[in-house]
Each structure stands twice: as structure tokens, then as C-alpha cells.
Design a protein around this motif. Structure first.
Motif, PDB file in Angstrom:
ATOM      1  N   ASN A  17       0.810  -1.218   0.000  1.00 22.01           N
ATOM      2  CA  ASN A  17       0.000   0.000   0.000  1.00 22.01           C
ATOM      3  C   ASN A  17       0.846   1.273   0.000  1.00 22.01           C
ATOM      4  O   ASN A  17       0.363   2.336   0.352  1.00 22.01           O
ATOM      5  N   ARG A  18       2.091   1.145  -0.398  1.00 20.33           N
ATOM      6  CA  ARG A  18       3.025   2.277  -0.400  1.00 20.33           C
ATOM      7  C   ARG A  18       4.055   2.016  -1.490  1.00 20.33           C
ATOM      8  O   ARG A  18       4.435   0.867  -1.714  1.00 20.33           O
ATOM      9  N   PRO A  19       4.531   3.045  -2.184  1.00 23.53           N
ATOM     10  CA  PRO A  19       5.539   2.800  -3.221  1.00 23.53           C
ATOM     11  C   PRO A  19       6.797   2.155  -2.656  1.00 23.53           C
ATOM     12  O   PRO A  19       7.217   2.457  -1.537  1.00 23.53           O
ATOM     13  N   VAL A  20       7.366   1.257  -3.440  1.00 24.92           N
ATOM     14  CA  VAL A  20       8.607   0.573  -3.069  1.00 24.92           C
ATOM     15  C   VAL A  20       9.581   0.748  -4.231  1.00 24.92           C
ATOM     16  O   VAL A  20       9.221   0.530  -5.388  1.00 24.92           O
ATOM     17  N   ILE A  21      10.805   1.154  -3.923  1.00 25.45           N
ATOM     18  CA  ILE A  21      11.848   1.335  -4.935  1.00 25.45           C
ATOM     19  C   ILE A  21      12.987   0.382  -4.601  1.00 25.45           C
ATOM     20  O   ILE A  21      13.496   0.381  -3.483  1.00 25.45           O
ATOM     21  N   LEU A  22      13.379  -0.449  -5.574  1.00 23.20           N
ATOM     22  CA  LEU A  22      14.504  -1.370  -5.399  1.00 23.20           C
ATOM     23  C   LEU A  22      15.736  -0.836  -6.115  1.00 23.20           C
ATOM     24  O   LEU A  22      15.627  -0.243  -7.183  1.00 23.20           O
ATOM     25  N   TYR A  23      16.892  -1.079  -5.522  1.00 22.32           N
ATOM     26  CA  TYR A  23      18.142  -0.769  -6.211  1.00 22.32           C
ATOM     27  C   TYR A  23      19.232  -1.725  -5.744  1.00 22.32           C
ATOM     28  O   TYR A  23      19.108  -2.387  -4.707  1.00 22.32           O
ATOM     29  N   ASP A  50       2.206  -4.596  -7.306  1.00 23.06           N
ATOM     30  CA  ASP A  50       2.106  -3.668  -8.426  1.00 23.06           C
ATOM     31  C   ASP A  50       2.590  -2.271  -8.043  1.00 23.06           C
ATOM     32  O   ASP A  50       2.443  -1.316  -8.799  1.00 23.06           O
ATOM     33  N   ASN A  51       3.168  -2.150  -6.858  1.00 23.18           N
ATOM     34  CA  ASN A  51       3.638  -0.862  -6.343  1.00 23.18           C
ATOM     35  C   ASN A  51       5.159  -0.768  -6.298  1.00 23.18           C
ATOM     36  O   ASN A  51       5.711   0.120  -5.660  1.00 23.18           O
ATOM     37  N   VAL A  52       5.845  -1.680  -6.976  1.00 26.81           N
ATOM     38  CA  VAL A  52       7.300  -1.747  -6.908  1.00 26.81           C
ATOM     39  C   VAL A  52       7.904  -1.224  -8.199  1.00 26.81           C
ATOM     40  O   VAL A  52       7.451  -1.558  -9.291  1.00 26.81           O
ATOM     41  N   LYS A  53       8.945  -0.399  -8.055  1.00 23.39           N
ATOM     42  CA  LYS A  53       9.688   0.112  -9.202  1.00 23.39           C
ATOM     43  C   LYS A  53      11.176  -0.084  -8.945  1.00 23.39           C
ATOM     44  O   LYS A  53      11.606  -0.270  -7.810  1.00 23.39           O
TER      45      LYS A  53
END
Length: 200
Positions: A153-159, A179-182
Motif C-alpha cells: 500500500n506504499r511505493p517501493v523502490i529497489l536498487y 504492483d507498487n514496486v519500481k
């Protein structure tokens, strides 16, 4: 003596009832395992492997997943059937931005606007040597074991350090229903090259 024989018979009867209950419980476990095998046939790790092979240009393994349940029900999966269609379905649903936050400025905007969870998928020793401020560390190989730390329920950014592990993590989480992961393709190398601060 009769009392002792009667007591022995009652004890034996109780043992038989207990054994019967154990057999019924084992049968229920076997049925549940059989159901899991049949469900796994519909979305197997093999499909994930095939998709990752296609995404990263690796050789696609020529194999079939075969399992036998306790009742010897064949639940073989012929990977040659519908593999191209399944991969095509997955690839055509990828949005134009490929679930990415493409540059440093875009990441800074997302951070200030949306308060995302930033996840460093590198190994703990790499994370300890320096990471993007406020990022948490969930190594790629332990990502699926730490889904409770990854909100939906919150944006997630992976690096990561170069983008390779990020792409695998992103694809894996997408297949698990996130569906909130970038991803952040510049990764830590791009962040550092732009002179941005690093925590250790």
C-alpha cells in the motif's frame, strides 16, 4: 489376573484408535500436499525461471517439471506448451516505463512526494559499505522470505549496485502480485556519480 488382561486390552484398543487417528491425519496431509502440487502446476517456479531467462537473454532450459502425488497422479507440466504465450502475456503487460524511476531527480521527487520504502537488494556487507539514505537492506536471495517487510500500500523502490539484481527482484515481486514496486536503474553507482549522499 483378569483385571490386568482387561486393562491390557483397553490400552491396546486406545493405541489402535490413536494409530487410526494418526493414519487419518497423515492421509489428510497427503491430500493437502497433492492439492498443493496441482495448484503449483498452474504457476510454477519454472515459469518464473523461463521469464527471467527471456528478460535477461539467458538460454531457456529445455525441461519439464514432473511431480508425483501420494496417489501417483501425474501432474507433469510440458514447458513447450504455451511457454511463449505465457511469456508474451507477461511481457506485454509491462508498462512503457518498465516499472522504473529512471533518474536521480525522479527518485528525489518520489522520495519527497510519496515517502517510498527504498530497498537495497545487495548483500549486507555491500549495504554496510554505503547505501542510499533511509534504505533498508533485504538481499535479493532473501527477498521472498521477507515479504512482510515489503508493503503493498506504499511505493517501493529497489536498487542494487548495477541494476542486475534489481531487475530480478522487481520481476520476482511483480510475479508475486506487487504492483507498487519500481526499480532505480542508475542504482548506487549512478547515485554516487551524481554526488548524492551515502549512508553507512
Amino acid at each position: 489376573m483378569m483385571k490386568m488382561i482387561k486393562s491390557f486390552i483397553v490400552g491396546a484398543k486406545d493405541s489402535i484408535v490413536g494409530a487410526k487417528d494418526s493414519i487419518v491425519g497423515a492421509k489428510d496431509s497427503i491430500v493437502r500436499a497433492k492439492d498443493s502440487i496441482v495448484r503449483a502446476k498452474d504457476f510454477s517456479p519454472l515459469l518464473v525461471t523461463l521469464i527471467l531467462c527471456v528478460v535477461f537473454g539467458l538460454a531457456v532450459p529445455q525441461m519439464a517439471l514432473a511431480s508425483q502425488s501420494a496417489d501417483s497422479v501425474d501432474v507433469s507440466v510440458d514447458v513447450s506448451v504455451d511457454v511463449s504465450e505465457a511469456i508474451d502475456d507477461f511481457l506485454t503487460t509491462i508498462p512503457a516505463d518498465y516499472y522504473k524511476t529512471g533518474d536521480i531527480q525522479a527518485l528525489k521527487q518520489v522520495i519527497s512526494r510519496d515517502n517510498p520504502l527504498i530497498v537495497d537488494v545487495r548483500e549486507p556487507s555491500e549495504y554496510a559499505a554505503g547505501h542510499i539514505p533511509h534504505a533498508i537492506n533485504i538481499p535479493l536471495r532473501r527477498l521472498s522470505q521477507n515479504l512482510s517487510q515489503i508493503p503493498k500500500n506504499r511505493p517501493v523502490i529497489l536498487y542494487c549496485s548495477s541494476g542486475y539484481r534489481t531487475a530480478i527482484g522487481l520481476t520476482s515481486l511483480q510475479l508475486l502480485g506487487y504492483d507498487n514496486v519500481k526499480s532505480f536503474p542508475p542504482s548506487l553507482a549512478g547515485w554516487k556519480a551524481a554526488g548524492e549522499p551515502v549512508e553507512s
